[in-house]
Design a protein around this motif. Structure first.
Motif, short mmCIF file in Angstrom:
data_model
loop_
_atom_site.label_atom_id
_atom_site.label_comp_id
_atom_site.label_asym_id
_atom_site.label_seq_id
_atom_site.Cartn_x
_atom_site.Cartn_y
_atom_site.Cartn_z
N CYS A 58 0.83 -1.21 0.00
CA CYS A 58 0.00 0.00 0.00
C CYS A 58 0.86 1.25 0.00
CB CYS A 58 -0.93 0.00 1.21
SG CYS A 58 -2.24 -1.24 1.16
N MET A 59 1.86 1.27 0.85
CA MET A 59 2.72 2.44 0.97
C MET A 59 3.54 2.66 -0.31
SD MET A 59 3.34 4.83 3.16
CE MET A 59 4.55 6.17 3.29
N SER A 60 4.03 1.58 -0.90
CA SER A 60 4.80 1.69 -2.14
C SER A 60 3.95 2.28 -3.26
CB SER A 60 5.33 0.32 -2.56
OG SER A 60 6.23 -0.19 -1.61
N LEU A 61 2.69 1.86 -3.33
CA LEU A 61 1.78 2.40 -4.35
C LEU A 61 1.59 3.89 -4.17
CD1 LEU A 61 -0.23 1.96 -6.68
CD2 LEU A 61 -1.98 1.48 -4.95
N LEU A 62 1.39 4.34 -2.93
CA LEU A 62 1.19 5.76 -2.67
C LEU A 62 2.44 6.56 -3.03
CD1 LEU A 62 -0.71 5.72 0.76
CD2 LEU A 62 -1.65 6.04 -1.52
N ILE A 63 3.62 6.05 -2.68
CA ILE A 63 4.86 6.77 -2.98
C ILE A 63 5.07 6.84 -4.49
CG2 ILE A 63 7.38 6.65 -2.79
CD1 ILE A 63 7.01 5.52 0.02
N MET A 64 4.80 5.75 -5.18
CA MET A 64 4.95 5.72 -6.64
C MET A 64 4.02 6.75 -7.28
SD MET A 64 4.59 2.43 -9.16
CE MET A 64 2.85 2.17 -8.73
N LEU A 65 2.77 6.79 -6.84
CA LEU A 65 1.82 7.75 -7.39
C LEU A 65 2.25 9.18 -7.09
CD1 LEU A 65 -1.53 5.98 -6.44
CD2 LEU A 65 -0.63 6.30 -8.74
N GLU B 255 9.77 3.58 1.96
CA GLU B 255 10.45 4.86 1.74
C GLU B 255 11.79 4.62 1.04
OE1 GLU B 255 9.23 7.70 2.30
OE2 GLU B 255 7.80 7.63 3.95
N LEU B 256 12.51 3.56 1.45
CA LEU B 256 13.82 3.28 0.87
C LEU B 256 13.71 2.78 -0.57
CD1 LEU B 256 15.52 1.49 3.93
CD2 LEU B 256 15.94 3.82 3.11
N ILE C 30 5.49 12.19 0.95
CA ILE C 30 6.21 10.93 1.10
C ILE C 30 6.69 10.71 2.53
CG2 ILE C 30 8.29 9.67 0.38
CD1 ILE C 30 7.96 10.92 -2.37
N TYR C 31 7.20 11.75 3.15
CA TYR C 31 7.82 11.58 4.47
C TYR C 31 6.93 12.02 5.64
CZ TYR C 31 11.92 10.97 1.54
OH TYR C 31 12.80 10.53 0.58
N ALA C 32 5.79 12.61 5.35
CA ALA C 32 4.92 13.07 6.43
C ALA C 32 3.48 12.56 6.28
CB ALA C 32 4.94 14.60 6.51
N VAL C 33 2.81 12.97 5.20
CA VAL C 33 1.38 12.69 5.06
C VAL C 33 1.10 11.19 5.00
CG1 VAL C 33 -0.68 13.02 3.65
CG2 VAL C 33 0.94 14.90 3.94
N PHE C 34 1.74 10.49 4.06
CA PHE C 34 1.44 9.06 3.88
C PHE C 34 1.84 8.22 5.09
CE2 PHE C 34 1.82 9.78 -0.96
CZ PHE C 34 0.53 10.25 -0.99
N PRO C 35 3.06 8.40 5.64
CA PRO C 35 3.39 7.62 6.85
C PRO C 35 2.44 7.89 8.01
CG PRO C 35 5.38 8.53 5.89
CD PRO C 35 4.23 9.16 5.16
N VAL C 36 2.03 9.14 8.15
CA VAL C 36 1.15 9.50 9.28
C VAL C 36 -0.20 8.81 9.14
CG1 VAL C 36 -0.20 11.39 10.28
CG2 VAL C 36 2.25 11.66 9.91
#
Length: 795
Positions: A432-439, A727-728, A760-766
């Protein structure tokens, strides 16, 4: 007996069965809609081209650069099965007004073409997907993306005035244009009544200078056709086969690719969780299985009982998922159907088949998991599901050596003691997180001015459309006129405290040949630029007027290398030789282009257009100041069609930034829902299995708040690990998925992707960690019902 046992089981474990049912519904919904969408996406463009009757070869020819008998040549070409011709007249933004004011076009650098409803060369589809057959007098239709870029609404009054001929039209709506329906083609078409169109074309000067033809050629042997029309092909402004035309939809296909990726990820997540849930649920029913074995029920009967239970749940879940799959699938596809008609009406059978397959896979999971039944014995019911033997340490952590608090230690020890159990959680959150970062990366890139260089432009702060001036420069001495225009603009900007370098590009479509190989190509020439302002992959920038840079895609097509000499045939009939000194990449003309030196003498009468005037402020202002200066430039040049930042230009050229943003927001909502559901499911399962351990902790005096903290923290740690890993790997995954797409546009080295650090570093992880922590905490409150006396209970 079976029915009684099943009925009691469903009542006694209502929460677990409901959660399991929810995930079966989700699995069925994701599977049915996902596979249906995958099939639709893979066939969408071909199906759309077939419905629109797209030709095998499509040509744009301008009357001013064509003195040859094109009609006669096509008529005599035996390889052509059928050809159709549409006449058009090219106009500028200022020729079209609404209520006496120019239209505010967000992408005014493209060609505006007026044509009639007579002898339409292909099928144009209206908003209701019916075919546009004719246009009543006084009405006008426009290509679909014009409606958005120009802010038009049905019923708006539009005035079109050309060389003294003026008519007022009512905007009747938009149509989908399979040939010119994307921003990358750069042609915006208006269709009007043939009688009114003839009035505009009655002026011979207008017809010869601004008129042109769209040629639609149907043939079974394209190579033979091209050889038979070769003597007139140098007069074609632009030509494209269906393969090249498909590349113009590359950004629309990115949306479809994202929908495909979302569907696949949802399918993988749902089945991974289902597999774990079924195995975990069966493993904790040691009591029931042990008792049934003790009273003499055979293994096959016990396995049949569980198969019957999961069959009932899976049938109900699959049926509900099937019903939900239709609206869910349409919602996903709706993001990618702006420019393309997507026909998914024939996929009903696919949805049903996928729902049945989901139920079958669940039963296979169950059959596999119930294989453990034969290894269980009646004594398992007494020993709480354990054999009483263990030949290794339960965990790798030691409380005595740890500096962690009791709660943190217990949470961490739970994870390292049962890594497979928490790997499922981490894996689903990672996807899920990878998809959001990619988008996020793709959205940021397609809205960034840094991408402007891949459209064959130099780096700049702002882009302004010069309106009528663009057409006025398409003359024999156009190059000199452009230089004077840019010099005057630089002086005006400097006088208004905006020191800047003003630049522009002009495109000319022509033929290029190396040896026996030849290709249609776009010539790019910058004015106001220096050759080192552009990015090159190999070689050195052209230093003289007889040197040229070439895209890697064109070099491969011609079999040419740096140092080779190529021959360019201009539409005016002139030819010139150039030495290749460098290779570069650009998306212009689907990656087929060359760049000539700024001092090269070219007749601009054959020029096809310009992306506008590029302004690079020499005092390096910040973003806020750039926006302020753009407003000031609009005041200084009221006749400008548009003025915007480099980022806004890229966004308008690609035309899919907002759509990807919408997919990203939808994926973020789905991620929160999935994170909450998965956490609740897992946490509730762990509590049911660890009832005796929780009771023991309460018996030795550990408070409820500590237990809540332990359960919440271990899910938080698993989710945080997944987020950190995503993230990495976010940028490598983005490159892996999207570099192949950009390569089809001629960008063989990929693109320079941008990041949105806040997302990437705030909204999605939170949002992921918050959804996980809140769900885990609320579920952990169920442990209040467990009492210390439950340590001696096997119920």
């Amino acid at each position: 007996m079976y029915l009684r046992i099943l009925k009691k089981d469903l009542k006694r474990k209502r929460a677990m069965n409901v959660i399991l049912l929810v995930f079966i519904i989700l699995a069925s919904m994701f599977m049915s809609s996902g596979v249906s969408n995958i099939i639709t996406v893979l066939t969408a463009l071909d199906s759309y081209f077939e419905m629109a009757d797209v030709p095998d070869y499509w040509v744009v020819s301008e009357n001013k650069s064509s003195g040859k008998d094109i009609y006669g040549t096509l008529e005599n070409a035996s390889a052509i099965d059928e050809f159709r011709i549409e006449e058009y007249v090219r106009v500028s933004q200022s020729n079209i007004t609404r209520v006496g004011k120019p239209l505010n076009d967000s992408n005014a650098n493209q060609i505006l073409a007026l044509q009639s409803d007579r002898d339409m060369g292909m099928n144009y589809f209206l908003d209701d997907e019916s075919i546009l057959r004719s246009v009543p007098k006084g009405e006008i239709y426009a290509t679909r993306f014009i409606e958005k870029s120009m802010g038009l609404k049905v019923g708006d009054k539009i005035t079109v005035e050309i060389e003294g001929v003026s008519h007022e039209f009512t905007f009747a709506g938009s149509f989908r244009d399979a040939v010119c329906g994307t921003e990358l083609i750069g042609i915006k078409r208006f269709i009007m009544n043939s009688e009114e169109f003839d009035e505009y074309m009655s002026d011979e000067t207008m017809k010869n200078m601004y008129g042109g033809k769209f040629l639609y050629i149907h043939t079974a042997d394209l190579d033979k056709t091209l050889s038979q029309i070769a003597d007139v092909s140098d007069s074609f402004t632009f030509a494209s086969g269906t393969d090249t035309l498909s590349q113009a939809y590359i950004f629309n296909m990115i949306i479809m690719g994202l929908i495909l990726a979302v569907s696949l990820i949802l399918i993988i997540i749902s089945f991974a969780v289902l597999r774990f849930t079924i195995a975990f649920t069966l493993s904790e029913e040691f009591r029931e299985i042990g008792v049934m074995k003790a009273i003499g029920i055979r293994n096959i009967k016990i396995r049949g009982l569980y198969l019957t239970k999961y069959f009932a749940i899976s049938v109900v879940g699959a049926a509900l998922g099937l019903m939900l799959s239709y609206p869910f699938g349409k919602m996903l596809i709706s993001y990618s159907s702006e420019s393309i008609i997507i026909d998914s009406s024939n996929n009903g059978f696919v949805n049903i088949a996928c729902a049945v397959l989901t139920a079958a896979v669940i039963l296979l999971f169950c059959l596999s998991c119930t294989g453990r039944v034969s290894k269980m014995s009646p004594i398992d019911a007494v020993r709480n599901g354990q054999t009483g033997e263990r030949f290794r340490k339960k965990g790798v952590m030691s409380l005595g050596k740890s500096r962690l608090g009791a709660t943190a230690f217990l949470a961490a020890n739970d994870i390292v003691s049962s890594p497979k159990r928490y790997a499922v959680i981490a894996f689903t959150f990672f996807l899920c997180m990878s998809l959001l970062i990619m988008l996020s990366n793709v959205t940021a890139s397609l809205k960034s001015g840094k991408l402007l260089k891949y459209f064959g432009n130099a780096d700049c702060h702002a882009v302004v459309d010069i309106g009528d001036e663009a057409v006025k420069f398409m003359t024999v001495d156009g190059h000199e006129k452009v230089k004077k225009y840019l010099d005057d603009m630089e002086q005006t900007l400097a006088e208004n405290d905006m020191p800047a370098e003003c630049m522009t590009e002009y495109y000319i479509y022509t033929m290029i040949r190396y040896g026996e190989q030849e290709s249609k190509t776009a010539i790019l020439q910058g004015t106001g630029t220096t050759m080192d302002m552009y990015e090159y992959l190999e070689g050195t920038p052209p230093q003289n007027s007889d040197e040229i840079a070439m895209t890697t895609l064109l070099a491969k097509k011609l079999g040419a290398e740096i140092g080779d000499t190529v021959i360019v045939s201009y539409p005016t009939g002139e030819t010139a030789e150039f030495i290749i000194t460098a290779l570069y990449q650009a998306m212009v003309n689907q990656g087929i282009s060359v760049r000539v030196h700024t001092d090269c003498d070219i007749n601009y009468i054959a020029a096809s257009g310009s992306p506008g005037t590029l302004i690079k402020f020499t005092d390096d202002p910040n973003d806020k100041e750039v926006l302020s200066r753009i407003e000031k430039i609009e005041e200084l040049y009221p006749k400008l069609s548009s003025a915007k930042t480099a980022g806004e230009t890229v966004k308008d050229n690609t035309g899919v930034g907002d759509a990807i943003d919408a997919v990203k927001k939808m994926s973020a909502v789905l991620t929160v829902i999935l994170a909450a559901l998965i956490t609740v499911l897992m946490a509730r399962s762990f509590i049911a299995k660890e009832q005796a351990e929780i009771a023991l902790m309460k018996a030795i005096g550990i408070r409820n708040t500590k237990i809540y903290g332990q359960y919440t923290l271990r899910f938080f740690i698993a989710a945080a690990t997944a987020v950190l890993l995503a993230e990495l790997l976010g940028m490598p995954i983005t490159k892996l998925c999207f570099d192949p797409i950009f390569r089809t546009m001629g960008l063989e080295m990929g693109v320079e992707y941008m990041r949105n650090p806040v997302e990437i570093y705030a909204v999605f992880p939170v949002i992921v960690l918050t959804a996980t922590a809140v769900s885990a905490f609320l579920t952990s409150l169920y442990t209040r019902k467990i009492k210390s006396s439950d340590t001696a209970s096997i119920e």
